[in-house]
Design an enzyme around this catalytic site. Structure first.
Site, PDB file in Angstrom:
ATOM      1  N   CYS A 200       0.722  -1.111  -0.136  1.00  0.00           N
ATOM      2  CA  CYS A 200      -0.103  -0.036   0.210  1.00  0.00           C
ATOM      3  C   CYS A 200       0.884   1.252   0.113  1.00  0.00           C
ATOM      4  O   CYS A 200       0.514   2.340  -0.958  1.00  0.00           O
ATOM      5  CB  CYS A 200      -0.714  -0.176   1.145  1.00  0.00           C
ATOM      6  SG  CYS A 200      -0.220   0.030   2.699  1.00  0.00           S
ATOM      7  N   HIS A 251      -2.531   1.288   6.935  1.00  0.00           N
ATOM      8  CA  HIS A 251      -2.808   1.149   5.638  1.00  0.00           C
ATOM      9  C   HIS A 251      -3.144   2.693   5.071  1.00  0.00           C
ATOM     10  O   HIS A 251      -3.517   3.577   5.688  1.00  0.00           O
ATOM     11  CB  HIS A 251      -4.067   0.493   5.342  1.00  0.00           C
ATOM     12  CG  HIS A 251      -4.468   0.108   4.030  1.00  0.00           C
ATOM     13  ND1 HIS A 251      -3.832  -0.798   2.865  1.00  0.00           N
ATOM     14  CD2 HIS A 251      -5.303   0.610   3.124  1.00  0.00           C
ATOM     15  CE1 HIS A 251      -4.264  -0.801   1.803  1.00  0.00           C
ATOM     16  NE2 HIS A 251      -5.253   0.017   1.992  1.00  0.00           N
ATOM     17  N   HIS A 262      -5.993   1.671  -4.301  1.00  0.00           N
ATOM     18  CA  HIS A 262      -4.995   1.050  -3.163  1.00  0.00           C
ATOM     19  C   HIS A 262      -4.552  -0.338  -3.379  1.00  0.00           C
ATOM     20  O   HIS A 262      -5.233  -1.168  -4.393  1.00  0.00           O
ATOM     21  CB  HIS A 262      -5.386   1.284  -1.969  1.00  0.00           C
ATOM     22  CG  HIS A 262      -6.857   0.442  -1.543  1.00  0.00           C
ATOM     23  ND1 HIS A 262      -7.025  -0.516  -0.549  1.00  0.00           N
ATOM     24  CD2 HIS A 262      -7.787  -0.054  -2.276  1.00  0.00           C
ATOM     25  CE1 HIS A 262      -8.138  -1.029  -0.601  1.00  0.00           C
ATOM     26  NE2 HIS A 262      -8.608  -0.953  -1.676  1.00  0.00           N
TER      27      HIS A 262
END
Length: 289
Positions: A200, A251, A262
Protein backbone atom coordinates in the site's frame (compact mmCIF):
# COMPACT_ATOMS: atom_id res chain seq x y z
CA UNK A 1 29.76 4.42 5.85
CA UNK A 2 30.05 4.71 2.10
CA UNK A 3 27.56 5.96 -0.46
CA UNK A 4 26.85 3.57 -3.35
CA UNK A 5 23.94 2.77 -5.68
CA UNK A 6 21.81 -0.19 -6.71
CA UNK A 7 23.24 -1.56 -9.96
CA UNK A 8 20.47 -4.09 -10.64
CA UNK A 9 16.96 -3.15 -11.80
CA UNK A 10 15.36 -4.13 -8.48
CA UNK A 11 17.03 -5.18 -5.24
CA UNK A 12 14.73 -6.41 -2.48
CA UNK A 13 15.59 -5.18 1.01
CA UNK A 14 15.51 -7.90 3.68
CA UNK A 15 15.40 -7.92 7.47
CA UNK A 16 18.70 -9.81 7.53
CA UNK A 17 20.99 -12.09 5.52
CA UNK A 18 19.16 -15.16 6.85
CA UNK A 19 15.69 -13.92 5.91
CA UNK A 20 15.42 -15.22 2.31
CA UNK A 21 13.97 -18.70 1.73
CA UNK A 22 14.68 -21.13 -1.09
CA UNK A 23 11.74 -19.71 -3.04
CA UNK A 24 13.37 -16.28 -2.83
CA UNK A 25 16.51 -17.31 -4.75
CA UNK A 26 15.51 -15.42 -7.94
CA UNK A 27 15.29 -12.19 -5.94
CA UNK A 28 18.68 -12.59 -4.26
CA UNK A 29 20.65 -13.87 -7.26
CA UNK A 30 23.58 -11.78 -8.49
CA UNK A 31 21.36 -10.82 -11.43
CA UNK A 32 17.95 -10.89 -9.76
CA UNK A 33 14.80 -11.81 -11.69
CA UNK A 34 12.08 -10.17 -9.63
CA UNK A 35 9.44 -10.83 -12.29
CA UNK A 36 10.07 -14.58 -12.09
CA UNK A 37 10.20 -14.44 -8.29
CA UNK A 38 6.84 -12.70 -8.05
CA UNK A 39 5.29 -15.10 -10.55
CA UNK A 40 6.56 -18.16 -8.67
CA UNK A 41 4.98 -17.32 -5.32
CA UNK A 42 1.54 -18.48 -4.25
CA UNK A 43 -0.47 -16.74 -1.54
CA UNK A 44 1.17 -18.73 1.26
CA UNK A 45 4.65 -17.85 0.00
CA UNK A 46 3.68 -14.19 -0.22
CA UNK A 47 2.31 -14.22 3.31
CA UNK A 48 5.66 -15.64 4.40
CA UNK A 49 7.36 -12.42 3.31
CA UNK A 50 5.98 -10.66 6.40
CA UNK A 51 8.93 -10.21 8.72
CA UNK A 52 11.37 -11.04 5.91
CA UNK A 53 11.17 -8.27 3.32
CA UNK A 54 11.07 -4.55 4.06
CA UNK A 55 11.22 -2.61 0.79
CA UNK A 56 12.95 -2.55 -2.59
CA UNK A 57 15.66 -0.45 -4.20
CA UNK A 58 15.35 0.58 -7.84
CA UNK A 59 18.19 0.89 -10.34
CA UNK A 60 20.70 3.68 -9.50
CA UNK A 61 18.99 4.47 -6.20
CA UNK A 62 21.64 5.71 -3.73
CA UNK A 63 22.22 3.87 -0.47
CA UNK A 64 24.56 4.17 2.49
CA UNK A 65 26.41 0.98 3.41
CA UNK A 66 26.54 0.69 7.20
CA UNK A 67 28.21 -2.73 7.51
CA UNK A 68 28.96 -5.88 5.50
CA UNK A 69 28.68 -9.56 6.38
CA UNK A 70 28.93 -12.78 4.36
CA UNK A 71 28.22 -11.16 1.02
CA UNK A 72 25.47 -8.92 2.35
CA UNK A 73 25.38 -5.18 3.04
CA UNK A 74 23.39 -3.43 5.74
CA UNK A 75 22.11 -0.26 4.13
CA UNK A 76 20.09 2.89 4.71
CA UNK A 77 18.11 4.23 1.73
CA UNK A 78 17.94 8.05 1.88
CA UNK A 79 15.32 8.25 -0.89
CA UNK A 80 12.98 6.31 1.43
CA UNK A 81 12.56 8.47 4.56
CA UNK A 82 11.74 6.62 7.76
CA UNK A 83 11.14 7.51 11.38
CA UNK A 84 13.19 4.40 12.21
CA UNK A 85 16.44 5.85 10.85
CA UNK A 86 17.22 9.48 10.07
CA UNK A 87 19.50 8.31 7.24
CA UNK A 88 16.68 6.47 5.45
CA UNK A 89 14.95 3.10 5.36
CA UNK A 90 17.23 0.41 6.79
CA UNK A 91 17.75 -3.25 5.89
CA UNK A 92 19.99 -5.76 4.10
CA UNK A 93 20.69 -6.42 0.41
CA UNK A 94 23.16 -8.69 -1.39
CA UNK A 95 26.43 -6.78 -1.81
CA UNK A 96 26.54 -7.93 -5.44
CA UNK A 97 23.53 -5.67 -6.11
CA UNK A 98 25.52 -2.52 -5.30
CA UNK A 99 27.95 -0.48 -7.38
CA UNK A 100 29.52 2.94 -7.66
CA UNK A 101 27.28 5.98 -7.86
CA UNK A 102 26.53 7.26 -11.37
CA UNK A 103 28.76 10.07 -12.62
CA UNK A 104 27.73 13.69 -12.38
CA UNK A 105 24.77 14.69 -14.54
CA UNK A 106 21.71 16.92 -14.35
CA UNK A 107 17.94 17.00 -14.82
CA UNK A 108 16.70 13.75 -13.26
CA UNK A 109 14.10 11.82 -15.20
CA UNK A 110 11.76 9.06 -14.02
CA UNK A 111 10.35 6.00 -15.76
CA UNK A 112 6.58 6.49 -16.04
CA UNK A 113 5.52 3.16 -17.59
CA UNK A 114 5.46 -0.24 -15.86
CA UNK A 115 8.69 -1.39 -17.53
CA UNK A 116 11.10 0.19 -20.01
CA UNK A 117 14.18 -1.14 -21.86
CA UNK A 118 17.48 0.58 -21.15
CA UNK A 119 19.35 0.59 -24.47
CA UNK A 120 23.04 0.69 -25.28
CA UNK A 121 22.36 3.06 -28.20
CA UNK A 122 19.31 5.09 -29.26
CA UNK A 123 16.60 3.21 -31.14
CA UNK A 124 18.75 0.40 -32.54
CA UNK A 125 20.74 -0.48 -29.44
CA UNK A 126 20.39 -3.84 -27.75
CA UNK A 127 18.49 -3.79 -24.43
CA UNK A 128 20.91 -3.69 -21.53
CA UNK A 129 18.24 -4.38 -18.92
CA UNK A 130 14.57 -3.74 -18.19
CA UNK A 131 13.87 -0.93 -15.72
CA UNK A 132 10.84 -0.62 -13.46
CA UNK A 133 8.38 2.20 -13.07
CA UNK A 134 9.71 4.65 -10.49
CA UNK A 135 13.35 4.38 -11.53
CA UNK A 136 14.95 7.84 -11.36
CA UNK A 137 18.11 8.57 -13.37
CA UNK A 138 20.20 11.65 -14.11
CA UNK A 139 20.13 12.70 -17.77
CA UNK A 140 23.30 13.37 -19.74
CA UNK A 141 22.11 14.30 -23.25
CA UNK A 142 19.13 14.16 -25.59
CA UNK A 143 19.05 12.97 -29.20
CA UNK A 144 16.29 12.02 -31.67
CA UNK A 145 13.61 11.23 -29.11
CA UNK A 146 15.93 9.50 -26.66
CA UNK A 147 17.69 10.51 -23.45
CA UNK A 148 21.09 9.24 -22.38
CA UNK A 149 21.23 8.62 -18.63
CA UNK A 150 24.09 8.02 -16.23
CA UNK A 151 24.20 4.55 -14.67
CA UNK A 152 26.20 2.98 -11.81
CA UNK A 153 29.85 2.00 -12.21
CA UNK A 154 30.54 4.78 -14.70
CA UNK A 155 28.19 3.59 -17.42
CA UNK A 156 25.34 5.11 -19.36
CA UNK A 157 22.35 4.01 -21.43
CA UNK A 158 19.47 5.36 -23.47
CA UNK A 159 15.74 5.55 -22.77
CA UNK A 160 12.96 6.65 -25.12
CA UNK A 161 11.60 10.05 -24.16
CA UNK A 162 8.02 8.76 -24.27
CA UNK A 163 8.63 6.53 -21.23
CA UNK A 164 10.15 9.35 -19.16
CA UNK A 165 9.07 12.36 -17.17
CA UNK A 166 11.31 15.20 -16.01
CA UNK A 167 11.09 14.86 -12.24
CA UNK A 168 11.03 18.61 -11.67
CA UNK A 169 7.92 19.23 -13.78
CA UNK A 170 4.79 20.34 -11.89
CA UNK A 171 2.23 17.61 -11.24
CA UNK A 172 -1.47 17.41 -10.46
CA UNK A 173 -3.71 15.13 -8.37
CA UNK A 174 -4.88 13.63 -11.67
CA UNK A 175 -1.29 12.60 -12.40
CA UNK A 176 -1.17 10.59 -9.18
CA UNK A 177 -4.34 8.70 -10.02
CA UNK A 178 -3.33 8.14 -13.65
CA UNK A 179 0.01 6.67 -12.66
CA UNK A 180 -1.46 4.59 -9.85
CA UNK A 181 -4.07 3.19 -12.23
CA UNK A 182 -1.30 1.71 -14.39
CA UNK A 183 -1.11 -1.09 -11.83
CA UNK A 184 -4.78 -1.99 -11.45
CA UNK A 185 -4.91 -5.77 -11.16
CA UNK A 186 -1.29 -6.11 -9.99
CA UNK A 187 -0.95 -8.61 -7.15
CA UNK A 188 -0.02 -7.15 -3.76
CA UNK A 189 3.56 -7.75 -2.66
CA UNK A 190 4.70 -7.09 0.91
CA UNK A 191 7.62 -4.64 0.70
CA UNK A 192 7.09 -4.05 -3.02
CA UNK A 193 7.96 -0.75 -4.71
CA UNK A 194 8.26 -1.98 -8.30
CA UNK A 195 6.17 -2.85 -11.33
CA UNK A 196 6.21 -6.53 -10.29
CA UNK A 197 4.49 -5.97 -6.96
CA UNK A 198 3.49 -3.13 -4.65
CA UNK A 199 2.28 -2.83 -1.10
CA UNK A 200 0.00 0.00 0.00
CA UNK A 201 2.65 2.54 0.96
CA UNK A 202 4.94 1.29 -1.80
CA UNK A 203 2.29 2.45 -4.30
CA UNK A 204 1.91 5.93 -2.84
CA UNK A 205 5.66 6.34 -2.23
CA UNK A 206 6.74 5.23 -5.72
CA UNK A 207 4.10 7.24 -7.59
CA UNK A 208 5.17 10.28 -5.56
CA UNK A 209 8.83 9.65 -6.44
CA UNK A 210 8.01 9.76 -10.16
CA UNK A 211 6.34 13.12 -9.60
CA UNK A 212 9.31 14.57 -7.73
CA UNK A 213 7.79 14.22 -4.25
CA UNK A 214 9.95 12.39 -1.72
CA UNK A 215 7.59 11.07 0.94
CA UNK A 216 8.25 8.46 3.66
CA UNK A 217 8.23 4.77 2.78
CA UNK A 218 5.72 3.57 5.40
CA UNK A 219 2.05 4.49 5.81
CA UNK A 220 2.32 5.62 9.44
CA UNK A 221 5.24 7.93 8.57
CA UNK A 222 3.33 9.32 5.60
CA UNK A 223 0.41 10.11 7.91
CA UNK A 224 2.70 11.82 10.41
CA UNK A 225 4.67 13.82 7.83
CA UNK A 226 2.23 15.00 5.17
CA UNK A 227 -0.23 17.87 5.59
CA UNK A 228 -3.30 16.44 7.32
CA UNK A 229 -6.71 17.69 6.22
CA UNK A 230 -10.24 16.97 7.47
CA UNK A 231 -11.39 13.61 6.13
CA UNK A 232 -14.55 15.18 4.69
CA UNK A 233 -12.40 17.64 2.69
CA UNK A 234 -10.42 14.91 0.92
CA UNK A 235 -10.44 15.13 -2.87
CA UNK A 236 -9.26 12.67 -5.55
CA UNK A 237 -5.47 12.48 -5.46
CA UNK A 238 -5.27 13.01 -1.70
CA UNK A 239 -4.48 10.17 0.70
CA UNK A 240 -6.65 8.20 3.12
CA UNK A 241 -5.09 6.55 6.19
CA UNK A 242 -6.45 3.64 8.22
CA UNK A 243 -5.80 2.31 11.72
CA UNK A 244 -7.39 -0.03 14.23
CA UNK A 245 -8.39 1.45 17.61
CA UNK A 246 -5.34 2.32 19.65
CA UNK A 247 -2.95 1.16 16.90
CA UNK A 248 -0.66 3.03 14.46
CA UNK A 249 -1.73 3.69 10.88
CA UNK A 250 -1.32 0.46 8.90
CA UNK A 251 -2.85 1.26 5.49
CA UNK A 252 -2.91 4.07 2.93
CA UNK A 253 -4.47 4.66 -0.47
CA UNK A 254 -5.23 7.39 -2.99
CA UNK A 255 -8.64 9.00 -2.71
CA UNK A 256 -10.44 8.47 -6.03
CA UNK A 257 -13.79 9.38 -7.56
CA UNK A 258 -14.85 5.77 -6.97
CA UNK A 259 -13.61 5.67 -3.37
CA UNK A 260 -9.97 4.62 -3.08
CA UNK A 261 -7.21 3.38 -5.38
CA UNK A 262 -4.95 1.14 -3.31
CA UNK A 263 -2.90 -2.01 -2.92
CA UNK A 264 -5.18 -3.80 -0.50
CA UNK A 265 -3.43 -6.76 1.17
CA UNK A 266 -1.62 -10.04 0.48
CA UNK A 267 -3.78 -12.27 -1.69
CA UNK A 268 -5.54 -9.36 -3.36
CA UNK A 269 -4.79 -7.10 -6.30
CA UNK A 270 -4.46 -3.36 -6.69
CA UNK A 271 -7.95 -1.97 -7.11
CA UNK A 272 -10.04 1.20 -7.35
CA UNK A 273 -13.15 0.54 -5.30
CA UNK A 274 -15.76 2.14 -3.05
CA UNK A 275 -14.83 2.05 0.64
CA UNK A 276 -16.56 -0.92 2.30
CA UNK A 277 -18.05 -0.31 5.75
CA UNK A 278 -15.33 -2.34 7.47
CA UNK A 279 -12.61 -0.20 5.88
CA UNK A 280 -14.50 3.05 6.48
CA UNK A 281 -14.68 2.29 10.21
CA UNK A 282 -10.86 2.31 10.29
CA UNK A 283 -10.48 5.58 8.32
CA UNK A 284 -8.67 7.88 10.74
CA UNK A 285 -6.96 10.61 8.67
CA UNK A 286 -6.48 12.20 5.27
CA UNK A 287 -3.55 14.13 3.85
CA UNK A 288 -2.74 16.38 0.91
CA UNK A 289 0.57 16.77 -0.90
Amino acid sequence: MKLVAAKVPISTVWTGPDAPRDVDAPATAEQPDVAAWAKSMDRESRLGLHGRTLSQLLFAEPVLVRSERDGWSEISAPWQPSSGDELGYRGWVPSSHLGELPGSATDPVAVTVPTAPLLSEPAVGAPVMTLSFGTVLASVEHADGYTRVATPDGGSGWLANDVLRVVGEPSTPEDRLRLGALFLGLEYLWGGTSAYGLDCSGLTHTVSRVLGLRIPRDAHDQADTLENIPIDDAQPGDLYFFARPGKPVHHVGFVSATGMLHASETGKRLEDEPLPDERRRMLVAAARF
